[in-house]
Design an enzyme around this catalytic site. Structure first.
Site, short mmCIF file in Angstrom:
data_model
loop_
_atom_site.label_atom_id
_atom_site.label_comp_id
_atom_site.label_asym_id
_atom_site.label_seq_id
_atom_site.Cartn_x
_atom_site.Cartn_y
_atom_site.Cartn_z
N ALA A 66 38.72 42.68 48.61
CA ALA A 66 38.85 44.12 48.41
C ALA A 66 39.52 44.72 49.65
O ALA A 66 39.51 44.14 50.73
CB ALA A 66 37.49 44.75 48.18
N GLY A 111 36.44 39.81 46.73
CA GLY A 111 36.80 40.26 45.39
C GLY A 111 37.73 39.31 44.67
O GLY A 111 37.74 39.26 43.43
N GLU A 114 35.50 36.73 43.18
CA GLU A 114 34.80 37.39 42.06
C GLU A 114 35.70 37.56 40.86
O GLU A 114 35.26 37.43 39.71
CB GLU A 114 34.24 38.72 42.53
CG GLU A 114 33.09 38.55 43.52
CD GLU A 114 32.71 39.85 44.22
OE1 GLU A 114 31.53 40.24 44.15
OE2 GLU A 114 33.60 40.48 44.84
N GLU A 134 31.33 38.71 52.53
CA GLU A 134 30.91 40.10 52.70
C GLU A 134 29.81 40.30 53.72
O GLU A 134 29.75 41.34 54.39
CB GLU A 134 30.46 40.68 51.34
CG GLU A 134 31.58 40.90 50.33
CD GLU A 134 31.92 39.67 49.52
OE1 GLU A 134 32.73 39.78 48.59
OE2 GLU A 134 31.37 38.57 49.81
#
Length: 257
Positions: A66, A111, A114, A134
């Protein structure tokens, strides 16, 4: 849809979506997430769709994570909204009725990992790296990592990867079940072509029913899941697809679906 951020190509009913933000290693900001969601929404209603392949522009990254510059100063409510934007897009990907495949080239971090998990399976090039880093930023995964990763690799391995934040290469990703195959970077285009041929030559309704049986059956008791399979198996005999497939086999020719 923001066409500059999502490149869409198609061959024989198989759509390839390329996340196109290479200057930022395809990092997921709000604009890219919305563009991806819009592209997927446009595919949901297509009866002629055979499969979706998802990849990132360039050789360095599938998705490097992200966009931290966008996230850094968010309030808790803004962070919740941002995560929900991504969850909606990834849910659209996960629930498409056709096979979806992540073609992971380079970094699939945070991300990006993911996003690959929201696909039915993943193929990695040999320069791929995966991580959920993260915790090193003082947060946890927010785009489904704590839920989809343990379902893919088991809770112990998911805890290992998420609480250490360590990176694993393509071969380890294959060993733990995060990806299905590893190919060389030079083989990537040939792999896409072969996968497109495989998905386009099979019965489209059969592939959709197979995906439904596997996805829906996972949440059912075994007897109920087997009953679902039997129902979908029997329904396959109600249309022309089954007759064409079996006739082609007996007549020693390629089926025309």
């Amino acid at each position: 849809m923001t066409m500059s951020l999502i490149e869409q190509t198609e061959n024989a009913g198989v759509v390839q979506l390329t996340l196109n933000r290479p200057e930022a290693l395809n990092a997921l900001n709000s604009e890219l997430i919305v563009a991806l969601g819009s592209a997927l929404e446009s595919l949901e209603a297509r009866d002629d769709l055979r499969g979706v392949l998802l990849t990132g522009a360039g050789e360095k990254a599938f998705v490097a994570g992200a966009d931290i510059a966008e996230m850094r100063d968010k309030t808790p409510e803004q962070a919740r909204y941002f995560a929900n934007q991504a969850l909606v897009a990834l849910k659209r990907l996960e629930t498409l009725p056709v096979p979806t495949v992540a073609l992971v080239n380079g970094y699939a971090l945070g991300g990006g990992c993911e996003l690959s998990l929201a696909c039915d399976w993943a193929i990695a090039t040999d320069n791929a790296f995966f991580a959920q880093p993260e915790v090193g930023l003082g947060i946890i995964p927010g785009f489904g990592g704590t839920q989809r990763l343990p379902r893919r690799v088991g809770p112990a391995m998911a805890l290992d990867l998420i609480t250490t934040g360590r990176r694993i290469d393509a071969n380890e990703a294959l060993r733990v079940g995060l990806v299905n195959r590893v190919v060389s970077l030079d083989e990537r285009d040939a792999t896409i072509d072969e996968l497109t041929k495989q998905l386009s030559r099979n019965g489209p309704n059969a592939m959709r029913d197979a995906k439904r049986a596997i996805h829906d059956g996972q949440d059912l008791a075994l007897d109920s899941a087997l009953a679902l399979e039997t129902t979908l198996f029997a329904l396959g005999f109600t249309g022309e697809e089954q007759r064409e497939g079996m006739s082609a086999f007996l007549e020693k020719r390629k089926a025309s679906f």
